[in-house]
Write a protein that holds these residues in place. Structure first.
Motif, PDB file in Angstrom:
ATOM      1  N   SER A  56       0.840  -1.193   0.000  1.00 39.50           N
ATOM      2  CA  SER A  56       0.000   0.000   0.000  1.00 39.50           C
ATOM      3  C   SER A  56       0.877   1.245   0.000  1.00 39.50           C
ATOM      4  N   ASP A  57       0.376   2.309  -0.664  1.00 38.67           N
ATOM      5  CA  ASP A  57       1.134   3.561  -0.703  1.00 38.67           C
ATOM      6  C   ASP A  57       0.662   4.564   0.351  1.00 38.67           C
ATOM      7  N   GLU A  58      -0.212   4.126   1.260  1.00 36.49           N
ATOM      8  CA  GLU A  58      -0.740   5.037   2.283  1.00 36.49           C
ATOM      9  C   GLU A  58       0.349   5.509   3.228  1.00 36.49           C
ATOM     10  N   GLN A  59       0.303   6.809   3.559  1.00 40.94           N
ATOM     11  CA  GLN A  59       1.106   7.372   4.629  1.00 40.94           C
ATOM     12  C   GLN A  59       0.182   7.850   5.738  1.00 40.94           C
ATOM     13  N   VAL A  60       0.653   7.755   6.977  1.00 39.26           N
ATOM     14  CA  VAL A  60      -0.103   8.216   8.131  1.00 39.26           C
ATOM     15  C   VAL A  60       0.625   9.401   8.764  1.00 39.26           C
ATOM     16  N   TYR A  61      -0.108  10.498   8.951  1.00 43.21           N
ATOM     17  CA  TYR A  61       0.385  11.661   9.696  1.00 43.21           C
ATOM     18  C   TYR A  61      -0.095  11.488  11.137  1.00 43.21           C
ATOM     19  N   LEU A  62       0.851  11.395  12.074  1.00 40.10           N
ATOM     20  CA  LEU A  62       0.522  11.054  13.446  1.00 40.10           C
ATOM     21  C   LEU A  62       0.792  12.238  14.374  1.00 40.10           C
ATOM     22  N   TYR A  63      -0.193  12.551  15.226  1.00 40.27           N
ATOM     23  CA  TYR A  63      -0.110  13.700  16.128  1.00 40.27           C
ATOM     24  C   TYR A  63      -0.583  13.322  17.530  1.00 40.27           C
ATOM     25  N   VAL A  64      -0.188  14.152  18.500  1.00 40.68           N
ATOM     26  CA  VAL A  64      -0.869  14.249  19.779  1.00 40.68           C
ATOM     27  C   VAL A  64      -1.638  15.565  19.760  1.00 40.68           C
ATOM     28  N   GLY A  65      -2.893  15.540  20.196  1.00 39.33           N
ATOM     29  CA  GLY A  65      -3.705  16.751  20.221  1.00 39.33           C
ATOM     30  C   GLY A  65      -4.020  17.158  21.649  1.00 39.33           C
ATOM     31  N   ARG A  66      -3.755  18.406  21.983  1.00 40.60           N
ATOM     32  CA  ARG A  66      -4.065  18.899  23.335  1.00 40.60           C
ATOM     33  C   ARG A  66      -5.556  19.205  23.439  1.00 40.60           C
ATOM     34  N   CYS A  67      -6.187  18.659  24.477  1.00 40.61           N
ATOM     35  CA  CYS A  67      -7.618  18.860  24.664  1.00 40.61           C
ATOM     36  C   CYS A  67      -7.941  18.822  26.143  1.00 40.61           C
ATOM     37  N   SER A  68      -9.166  19.125  26.479  1.00 39.11           N
ATOM     38  CA  SER A  68      -9.693  18.889  27.810  1.00 39.11           C
ATOM     39  C   SER A  68     -10.533  17.622  27.761  1.00 39.11           C
ATOM     40  N   SER A  69     -10.221  16.686  28.650  1.00 44.28           N
ATOM     41  CA  SER A  69     -10.985  15.439  28.691  1.00 44.28           C
ATOM     42  C   SER A  69     -12.215  15.553  29.580  1.00 44.28           C
ATOM     43  N   GLU A  70     -12.384  16.693  30.240  1.00 44.12           N
ATOM     44  CA  GLU A  70     -13.529  16.876  31.134  1.00 44.12           C
ATOM     45  C   GLU A  70     -14.830  16.810  30.331  1.00 44.12           C
ATOM     46  N   GLY A  71     -15.708  15.926  30.713  1.00 42.52           N
ATOM     47  CA  GLY A  71     -17.002  15.802  30.044  1.00 42.52           C
ATOM     48  C   GLY A  71     -16.983  15.018  28.754  1.00 42.52           C
TER      49      GLY A  71
END
Length: 205
Positions: free
Chosen positions: A133-148
Motif C-alpha cells: 500500500s502507498d498510504e502514509q499516516v500523519y501522526l499527532y498528539v492533540g491537546r484537549c480537555s478530557s472533562e465531560g
C-alpha cells in the motif's frame, strides 16, 4: 552505522501499470524493475499496490489530568482475526480532498469525539504497510480537555457508530502491554507519549 541505499533517478523502472480496480480505493498492478544492492538492475517483478488516501491519526491528550481520549468502533479488517473487532483507536480520518493534515485532525476530532484541539504536536509520518500500500499516516498528539468527554459520536450517513472513552495514560499503556490496544497508530502514539510525557506536559501545562 552503515550507510543505507541511496537510489539514483534510474533506480526504479516501471514497465507497465495496470488499473485492476477503481472505487473509493484503487488497486493497481505494477510491472517493474529496481536496482539491486550490487548496482545492477534486477529482473522484472510484479506487485499489486493498494492505492489509498493518506490518513491522519491523533491521540487526544489532556496534560492537566494526564488522560487520553480513545474511541471504540467496529473494524471489518479485524473480523475473523480477533475475538473482538470493536477496536480502541485514535481519532482518525482520510485526506481525501485538498485539506491539510492539521485541518483533518481538527475536523475528525469534532466528528468522532466531540473534541476541540487547542494545539497539535506532530509525532511522525510513516508507512503502515509499504509492502502493498502507498498510504502514509500523519501522526499527532492533540491537546484537549478530557472533562465531560464521552458518549457516542460519528456521522450516521457514513455508517459511523463511535463510542468515546477517557482513560488515565497509565491505563492506556497497560492496555498496549496486554494487547487490548492492538492497532499500529495507537501503539506508536501511546508509546511516544510515554517516552515524551514530561516534555509534552511541561510545554502544554
Amino acid at each position: 552505522m552503515s550507510d543505507t541505499f541511496k537510489p539514483d533517478a534510474d533506480a526504479v523502472e516501471v514497465i507497465e501499470r495496470e488499473a485492476c480496480f477503481r472505487g473509493f480505493y484503487r488497486l493497481d498492478r505494477l510491472h517493474l524493475r529496481h536496482r539491486l544492492f550490487s548496482g545492477e538492475m534486477g529482473k522484472p517483478i510484479t506487485r499489486e499496490l493498494f492505492v489509498r488516501h493518506d490518513a491522519v491519526c491523533v491521540l487526544p491528550y489532556d496534560p492537566q489530568r494526564d488522560e487520553v481520549v480513545l474511541i471504540e468502533q467496529f473494524r471489518v479488517g479485524a473480523m475473523g482475526k480477533s475475538a473482538n473487532p470493536w477496536l480502541l483507536e485514535l481519532v482518525a480520518g482520510l485526506i481525501d480532498t485538498d485539506e491539510q493534515p492539521e485541518d483533518v485532525a481538527h475536523r475528525e476530532a469534532m466528528e468522532e469525539a466531540g473534541l476541540v484541539f487547542s494545539a497539535l504536536w506532530p509525532i511522525t509520518r510513516y508507512f503502515p504497510s509499504p509492502g502493498g500500500s502507498d498510504e502514509q499516516v500523519y501522526l499527532y498528539v492533540g491537546r484537549c480537555s478530557s472533562e465531560g468527554a464521552g458518549g457516542v459520536h460519528g456521522l450516521p450517513e457514513e455508517g459511523e457508530d463511535i463510542r468515546v472513552h477517557v482513560w488515565p495514560l497509565e491505563d492506556a499503556l497497560a492496555a498496549v502491554r496486554d494487547g487490548r490496544i492492538n492497532n499500529a497508530a495507537s501503539i506508536i502514539a501511546l508509546q511516544w507519549l510515554a517516552l515524551n510525557r514530561a516534555e509534552v506536559r511541561g510545554m502544554w501545562s
